[in-house]
Design a protein around this motif. Structure first.
Motif, PDB file in Angstrom:
ATOM      1  N   GLY A 160      51.209  36.774  26.228  1.00 50.46           N
ATOM      2  CA  GLY A 160      49.755  36.654  26.376  1.00 50.46           C
ATOM      3  C   GLY A 160      49.169  35.484  25.611  1.00 50.46           C
ATOM      4  N   SER A 161      49.616  35.294  24.376  1.00 53.42           N
ATOM      5  CA  SER A 161      49.070  34.208  23.564  1.00 53.42           C
ATOM      6  C   SER A 161      49.481  32.841  24.093  1.00 53.42           C
ATOM      7  N   THR A 162      50.715  32.739  24.588  1.00 56.64           N
ATOM      8  CA  THR A 162      51.170  31.458  25.144  1.00 56.64           C
ATOM      9  C   THR A 162      50.382  31.099  26.395  1.00 56.64           C
ATOM     10  N   LEU A 163      50.145  32.097  27.269  1.00 55.93           N
ATOM     11  CA  LEU A 163      49.323  31.840  28.463  1.00 55.93           C
ATOM     12  C   LEU A 163      47.915  31.401  28.069  1.00 55.93           C
ATOM     13  N   THR A 164      47.385  31.993  27.008  1.00 57.93           N
ATOM     14  CA  THR A 164      46.048  31.612  26.533  1.00 57.93           C
ATOM     15  C   THR A 164      46.050  30.209  25.951  1.00 57.93           C
ATOM     16  N   MET A 186      39.918  32.781  25.686  1.00 61.16           N
ATOM     17  CA  MET A 186      39.900  32.711  27.148  1.00 61.16           C
ATOM     18  C   MET A 186      38.506  32.369  27.661  1.00 61.16           C
ATOM     19  N   GLN A 187      37.466  32.830  26.985  1.00 55.72           N
ATOM     20  CA  GLN A 187      36.093  32.546  27.418  1.00 55.72           C
ATOM     21  C   GLN A 187      35.733  31.073  27.299  1.00 55.72           C
ATOM     22  N   LEU A 188      36.476  30.338  26.446  1.00 60.09           N
ATOM     23  CA  LEU A 188      36.201  28.908  26.270  1.00 60.09           C
ATOM     24  C   LEU A 188      36.840  28.054  27.360  1.00 60.09           C
ATOM     25  N   LEU A 195      44.839  35.084  36.002  1.00 59.41           N
ATOM     26  CA  LEU A 195      46.202  35.438  35.613  1.00 59.41           C
ATOM     27  C   LEU A 195      46.226  35.971  34.181  1.00 59.41           C
ATOM     28  N   ASN A 196      45.495  35.309  33.299  1.00 60.02           N
ATOM     29  CA  ASN A 196      45.435  35.758  31.907  1.00 60.02           C
ATOM     30  C   ASN A 196      44.807  37.138  31.787  1.00 60.02           C
ATOM     31  N   GLU A 197      43.770  37.388  32.593  1.00 55.50           N
ATOM     32  CA  GLU A 197      43.092  38.681  32.534  1.00 55.50           C
ATOM     33  C   GLU A 197      43.990  39.788  33.054  1.00 55.50           C
TER      34      GLU A 197
END
Length: 320
Positions: A160-164, A186-188, A195-197
């Motif tokens: 998750g953190s890498t995708l972000t 993610m909001q930035l 995909l992240n969500e």
């Protein structure tokens, strides 16, 4: 190319934190500092007595020592930077520091969910299968469950953190919080984050909802077993063996649910900061106090270690 890289990865982030209430920041600095010191000392004491006292070399205290180490690590990943930002006008954190912070907080948050479920299963085995408890919770299984919790949390954090981290931020670097949290990063982003969500919701189900379901199922069986105990003294002893864990689970999941299930109002985000402050600073401080106050074994072991060291120190002074 250089300009694109700079846009995608800002050199630092601005943690707005509680800057909207500047008069509150000095008070928060003192309160958070005090809670942090108590948290580190309290959880450190739990780890110490769990290792030193042979009477606490049991599955319950093995998992408790893991929880205490997790709490120290979690608060240390957030509080020092928070104190720096509360102390002065500078509210920034480096890009690398922000990345490390949301990797670690995501890892340890997921690990704690699994670890609390493992501790609930341990209490289920102790109360519902007392004659087979030693055979069920053997050292190899305890170590395997602890490793599974830590590696499971690390795996979901890495994904998750890498995708972000790969999301282009397009110059946005202000985070309306006091630490770098993955959903806020993610909001930035200035691209689609579907995909992240999806990954975040899937991880939340696996590492938050499922462990909570296992905890509730374990305590459902425990409640049935306790109700079958005829003597009031037997029911009291059974209740005391799991009351501390119930309190810790209630604090942890209660703060999470209150934060994410509150209605979407204009002031809800500000309330969310204080709730986040509770589970990042206050809750890790309360955990060792709960186990010490509600568990005679931990309290007696702690007193024994303190008195032993104090007597040893005074005897050495007398000899000199």
């Amino acid at each position: 190319m250089m300009g694109t890289a700079n846009v995608s990865s800002p050199e630092d982030f601005v943690l707005l934190g509680f800057s909207a209430r500047p008069s509150l920041e000095p008070v928060l600095f003192l309160v958070v500092s005090g809670f942090y010191v108590v948290s580190v000392l309290g959880n450190g004491a739990i780890i110490l007595v769990s290792c030193v006292d042979v009477h606490l070399h049991t599955p319950m205290y093995f998992f408790l020592a893991n929880l205490s180490f997790l709490d120290i690590s979690f608060t240390t990943s957030i509080v020092p930077q928070l104190l720096v930002n509360l102390w002065g006008p500078q509210k920034t954190i480096s890009y690398g520091g922000c990345v490390v912070q949301f990797y670690i907080s995501h890892w340890l948050g997921a690990t704690e969910c699994v670890l609390l479920a493992v501790m609930a299963y341990d209490r289920y085995a102790a109360i519902c299968r007392p004659l087979r408890y030693t055979a069920i919770m053997h050292p190899e299984l305890c170590l395997g469950l602890a490793v599974t919790a830590w590696l499971g949390g690390l795996t979901t954090s890495m994904v998750g953190s890498t995708l972000t981290m790969l999301l282009p931020l397009c110059g946005n670097n202000s985070i309306d919080h006091f630490f770098c949290e993955m959903p806020l990063i993610m909001q930035l982003a200035c691209v689609d984050t579907s995909l992240n969500e999806v990954e975040m919701y899937l991880a939340s189900f696996i590492f938050v909802v499922l462990p909570l379901g296992l905890i509730l199922a374990s305590y459902g069986h425990i409640a049935q077993a306790v109700l079958k105990i005829r003597s009031a003294e037997g029911r009291r002893k059974a209740f005391n063996t799991c009351s501390s864990h119930v309190a810790v689970v209630s604090l942890f999941y209660g703060s999470i649910m209150f934060m994410y299930l509150q209605p979407a109002k204009s002031n809800s985000h500000e309330q969310g900061k204080f709730i986040a402050l509770f589970y990042t600073v206050v809750s890790p401080m309360l955990n060792p106090l709960i186990y010490t106050l509600r568990n005679k074994d931990v309290g007696n072991a702690l007193r024994h270690v303190v008195l032993q060291n104090f007597c040893g120190f005074t005897s050495k002074r007398g000899q000199t």
